[in-house]
Design a protein around this motif. Sequence first.
Motif, PDB file in Angstrom:
ATOM      1  N   ASP A   1     -23.768  19.858 -12.436  1.00  0.00           N
ATOM      2  CA  ASP A   1     -24.961  18.794 -11.838  1.00  0.00           C
ATOM      3  C   ASP A   1     -25.711  19.113 -10.432  1.00  0.00           C
ATOM      4  O   ASP A   1     -26.688  18.796 -10.176  1.00  0.00           O
ATOM      5  N   ALA A   2     -24.955  19.967  -9.622  1.00  0.00           N
ATOM      6  CA  ALA A   2     -25.452  20.373  -8.486  1.00  0.00           C
ATOM      7  C   ALA A   2     -26.629  21.102  -8.656  1.00  0.00           C
ATOM      8  O   ALA A   2     -27.427  21.583  -7.675  1.00  0.00           O
ATOM      9  N   LEU A   3     -26.874  21.834  -9.704  1.00  0.00           N
ATOM     10  CA  LEU A   3     -28.044  22.785  -9.970  1.00  0.00           C
ATOM     11  C   LEU A   3     -29.139  22.149 -10.518  1.00  0.00           C
ATOM     12  O   LEU A   3     -28.997  21.205 -11.424  1.00  0.00           O
ATOM     13  N   SER A   4     -30.154  22.102  -9.953  1.00  0.00           N
ATOM     14  CA  SER A   4     -31.713  21.669 -10.365  1.00  0.00           C
ATOM     15  C   SER A   4     -31.912  22.422 -11.590  1.00  0.00           C
ATOM     16  O   SER A   4     -31.169  23.647 -11.975  1.00  0.00           O
ATOM     17  N   ASN A   5     -32.972  21.899 -12.289  1.00  0.00           N
ATOM     18  CA  ASN A   5     -33.519  22.522 -13.520  1.00  0.00           C
ATOM     19  C   ASN A   5     -34.008  24.225 -13.001  1.00  0.00           C
ATOM     20  O   ASN A   5     -33.583  24.963 -13.988  1.00  0.00           O
ATOM     21  N   ALA A   6     -34.635  24.322 -12.259  1.00  0.00           N
ATOM     22  CA  ALA A   6     -35.020  25.741 -11.640  1.00  0.00           C
ATOM     23  C   ALA A   6     -34.040  26.258 -11.094  1.00  0.00           C
ATOM     24  O   ALA A   6     -34.002  27.502 -11.624  1.00  0.00           O
ATOM     25  N   ASP A   7     -32.849  25.900 -10.621  1.00  0.00           N
ATOM     26  CA  ASP A   7     -31.836  26.642 -10.270  1.00  0.00           C
ATOM     27  C   ASP A   7     -31.183  27.379 -11.452  1.00  0.00           C
ATOM     28  O   ASP A   7     -30.848  28.338 -11.460  1.00  0.00           O
ATOM     29  N   ALA A   8     -31.020  26.547 -12.357  1.00  0.00           N
ATOM     30  CA  ALA A   8     -30.585  26.782 -13.889  1.00  0.00           C
ATOM     31  C   ALA A   8     -31.285  28.064 -14.239  1.00  0.00           C
ATOM     32  O   ALA A   8     -30.864  29.008 -14.976  1.00  0.00           O
ATOM     33  N   ALA A   9     -32.456  28.009 -14.423  1.00  0.00           N
ATOM     34  CA  ALA A   9     -33.356  29.037 -14.934  1.00  0.00           C
ATOM     35  C   ALA A   9     -33.244  30.137 -14.024  1.00  0.00           C
ATOM     36  O   ALA A   9     -33.364  31.298 -14.690  1.00  0.00           O
ATOM     37  N   MET A  10     -33.039  30.156 -12.819  1.00  0.00           N
ATOM     38  CA  MET A  10     -32.632  31.316 -11.899  1.00  0.00           C
ATOM     39  C   MET A  10     -31.288  32.078 -12.172  1.00  0.00           C
ATOM     40  O   MET A  10     -31.118  32.909 -11.707  1.00  0.00           O
ATOM     41  N   LEU A  11     -30.635  31.252 -12.925  1.00  0.00           N
ATOM     42  CA  LEU A  11     -29.190  32.218 -13.217  1.00  0.00           C
ATOM     43  C   LEU A  11     -29.365  33.254 -13.990  1.00  0.00           C
ATOM     44  O   LEU A  11     -28.684  34.242 -14.020  1.00  0.00           O
ATOM     45  N   GLU A  12     -30.657  33.688 -14.794  1.00  0.00           N
ATOM     46  CA  GLU A  12     -30.882  34.904 -15.508  1.00  0.00           C
ATOM     47  C   GLU A  12     -31.219  35.903 -14.471  1.00  0.00           C
ATOM     48  O   GLU A  12     -30.546  36.835 -14.606  1.00  0.00           O
ATOM     49  N   PRO A  13     -32.366  35.508 -13.526  1.00  0.00           N
ATOM     50  CA  PRO A  13     -32.485  36.853 -12.854  1.00  0.00           C
ATOM     51  C   PRO A  13     -31.445  37.074 -11.726  1.00  0.00           C
ATOM     52  O   PRO A  13     -31.300  38.255 -11.452  1.00  0.00           O
ATOM     53  N   LEU A  14     -30.650  36.038 -11.389  1.00  0.00           N
ATOM     54  CA  LEU A  14     -29.432  36.225 -10.673  1.00  0.00           C
ATOM     55  C   LEU A  14     -28.704  37.192 -11.396  1.00  0.00           C
ATOM     56  O   LEU A  14     -27.815  38.119 -10.765  1.00  0.00           O
ATOM     57  N   GLY A  15     -28.285  37.042 -12.646  1.00  0.00           N
ATOM     58  CA  GLY A  15     -27.487  37.810 -13.604  1.00  0.00           C
ATOM     59  C   GLY A  15     -28.070  39.285 -13.484  1.00  0.00           C
ATOM     60  O   GLY A  15     -27.137  40.219 -13.552  1.00  0.00           O
ATOM     61  N   VAL A  16     -29.296  39.497 -13.962  1.00  0.00           N
ATOM     62  CA  VAL A  16     -29.819  40.669 -13.545  1.00  0.00           C
ATOM     63  C   VAL A  16     -29.406  41.362 -12.610  1.00  0.00           C
ATOM     64  O   VAL A  16     -29.065  42.645 -12.265  1.00  0.00           O
ATOM     65  N   ALA A  17     -29.656  40.610 -11.397  1.00  0.00           N
ATOM     66  CA  ALA A  17     -29.268  41.371  -9.864  1.00  0.00           C
ATOM     67  C   ALA A  17     -27.889  41.537  -9.700  1.00  0.00           C
ATOM     68  O   ALA A  17     -27.342  42.667  -9.334  1.00  0.00           O
ATOM     69  N   LEU A  18     -27.069  40.788 -10.549  1.00  0.00           N
ATOM     70  CA  LEU A  18     -25.647  40.928 -10.181  1.00  0.00           C
ATOM     71  C   LEU A  18     -25.053  42.201 -10.953  1.00  0.00           C
ATOM     72  O   LEU A  18     -24.230  42.906 -10.616  1.00  0.00           O
ATOM     73  N   HIS A  19     -25.782  42.227 -12.285  1.00  0.00           N
ATOM     74  CA  HIS A  19     -25.439  43.441 -13.084  1.00  0.00           C
ATOM     75  C   HIS A  19     -25.791  44.859 -12.474  1.00  0.00           C
ATOM     76  O   HIS A  19     -25.044  45.737 -12.299  1.00  0.00           O
ATOM     77  N   ALA A  20     -27.125  44.790 -11.684  1.00  0.00           N
ATOM     78  CA  ALA A  20     -27.437  45.977 -11.067  1.00  0.00           C
ATOM     79  C   ALA A  20     -26.488  46.047  -9.801  1.00  0.00           C
ATOM     80  O   ALA A  20     -26.160  47.567  -9.503  1.00  0.00           O
ATOM     81  N   HIS A  21     -25.912  45.101  -9.139  1.00  0.00           N
ATOM     82  CA  HIS A  21     -25.149  45.226  -8.096  1.00  0.00           C
ATOM     83  C   HIS A  21     -23.753  45.947  -8.334  1.00  0.00           C
ATOM     84  O   HIS A  21     -23.272  46.646  -7.859  1.00  0.00           O
ATOM     85  N   ASP A  22     -23.219  45.364  -9.682  1.00  0.00           N
ATOM     86  CA  ASP A  22     -22.209  45.916 -10.280  1.00  0.00           C
ATOM     87  C   ASP A  22     -22.194  47.495 -10.451  1.00  0.00           C
ATOM     88  O   ASP A  22     -21.205  48.080 -10.071  1.00  0.00           O
ATOM     89  N   LEU A  23     -23.322  47.927 -10.653  1.00  0.00           N
ATOM     90  CA  LEU A  23     -23.542  49.241 -11.221  1.00  0.00           C
ATOM     91  C   LEU A  23     -23.676  50.218  -9.900  1.00  0.00           C
ATOM     92  O   LEU A  23     -23.190  51.359  -9.682  1.00  0.00           O
ATOM     93  N   GLY A  24     -24.248  49.573  -8.666  1.00  0.00           N
ATOM     94  CA  GLY A  24     -24.185  50.220  -7.390  1.00  0.00           C
ATOM     95  C   GLY A  24     -23.024  50.599  -6.701  1.00  0.00           C
ATOM     96  O   GLY A  24     -22.787  51.170  -5.925  1.00  0.00           O
ATOM     97  N   LYS A  25     -21.808  49.460  -7.173  1.00  0.00           N
ATOM     98  CA  LYS A  25     -20.526  49.633  -6.501  1.00  0.00           C
ATOM     99  C   LYS A  25     -20.414  49.874  -5.009  1.00  0.00           C
ATOM    100  O   LYS A  25     -19.736  50.863  -4.617  1.00  0.00           O
ATOM    101  N   PRO A  26     -21.377  49.105  -4.465  1.00  0.00           N
ATOM    102  CA  PRO A  26     -21.396  48.995  -2.877  1.00  0.00           C
ATOM    103  C   PRO A  26     -19.784  48.634  -2.377  1.00  0.00           C
ATOM    104  O   PRO A  26     -19.484  47.577  -2.524  1.00  0.00           O
ATOM    105  N   ARG A  27     -19.203  49.436  -1.523  1.00  0.00           N
ATOM    106  CA  ARG A  27     -17.957  48.895  -0.929  1.00  0.00           C
ATOM    107  C   ARG A  27     -18.108  48.159   0.205  1.00  0.00           C
ATOM    108  O   ARG A  27     -19.059  48.103   1.051  1.00  0.00           O
ATOM    109  N   ALA A  28     -17.216  47.234   0.425  1.00  0.00           N
ATOM    110  CA  ALA A  28     -17.190  46.544   1.814  1.00  0.00           C
ATOM    111  C   ALA A  28     -17.380  47.458   3.007  1.00  0.00           C
ATOM    112  O   ALA A  28     -16.730  48.382   3.288  1.00  0.00           O
TER     113      ALA A  28
END
Length: 337
Positions: free
Chosen positions: A131-158
């Motif tokens: 409930d804390a997420l707006s409708n637009a926030d919910a739609a943004m989960l897909e591009p965030l997922g694309v970014a997260l997958h790219a970040h996983d591929l990059g494997k940047p260390r702390a």
Amino acid sequence: MKVARLHGVGDVRVAEEDRPVAGPGESLVRVTAVGLCGSDLHWFSDGGIGDAQLTRPLVLGHEFAGVIEGGPASGRRVAVDPAIPCGECEQCLEGNRNLCPTVRFAGHGANDGGLREFVTWPTAYLHRVPDALSNADAAMLEPLGVALHAHDLGKPRAGAVVAVIGCGPIGLCLIQLARAAGASRVIAVEPLAHRRAAAAALGAHAVLDASSAAIHAALADATGGRRVDVAFEVAGNDASVGLAVEAVRPGGRVVLAGIPDHDSTSFPASVARRKGLTIKLSRRMKEMYPRTIRLTESGIIDVTSVVSQTFPIEKAGEAFRAASDRLGLKIIVSPSA
């Protein structure tokens, strides 16, 4: 119901069509928000992406969310996973559903997407939205997922030094992900002033103008001459790919997440070879929704600030033109209230 279809280059028409009927294993979803993605803009401006070309009027939109209508889950707010893989091929069985050769993807090829008031979709690919997420926030989960997958591929260390080249919505999500993962320095590179401002507001330590003639020197100065460990290219042009290759240290990684206009990418091969770079190409995303929901609900990632404007479906053509002109950040179309 109202439906927005792409009939040709730059030709989006809104018309009335019959409401779909859910079949076995499906749910009827009233669509509340659809984000316009860079790949949607390729369809709008070029009539296709690579070898996938417009052959009939197509409903675009793969970043979308809505409310289930009817059935035991009626009233549940959901984010829609736009990819329906076969589940049986070698890639799917290995956990690489984003590489499924027969995947059905919303708003691509022969598969209509979310720019309509109602859509039927496999219930298994509908993710409950807090409930804390707006409708637009919910739609943004897909591009965030694309970014997260790219970040996983990059494997940047702390403690890594990270460059994000291209600060559209996915680039802005990558900046936040790199900060959250412990990057010691995140350098954003972007030609548009309002996107540079957004990059700074969302945590980039240094923000550089990609259109500057001295961009290579500025990038070297921003790293103290050290170069970066991982570069994420999210602009989709050869200049940005070349900059990423130049920016990364020997033995570093370059992740190409941008989609080029002309279905080809080039970069300085001698530089990449001598550095022994790892170059990864990012394709959509895997099973990211549980993670993106946790990241947004916890406040670790701010997707709300990435949304700049919302249009009703009646003004879908105007929304595409605004997005194509890069007038803001993420443009949302709302098919239903």
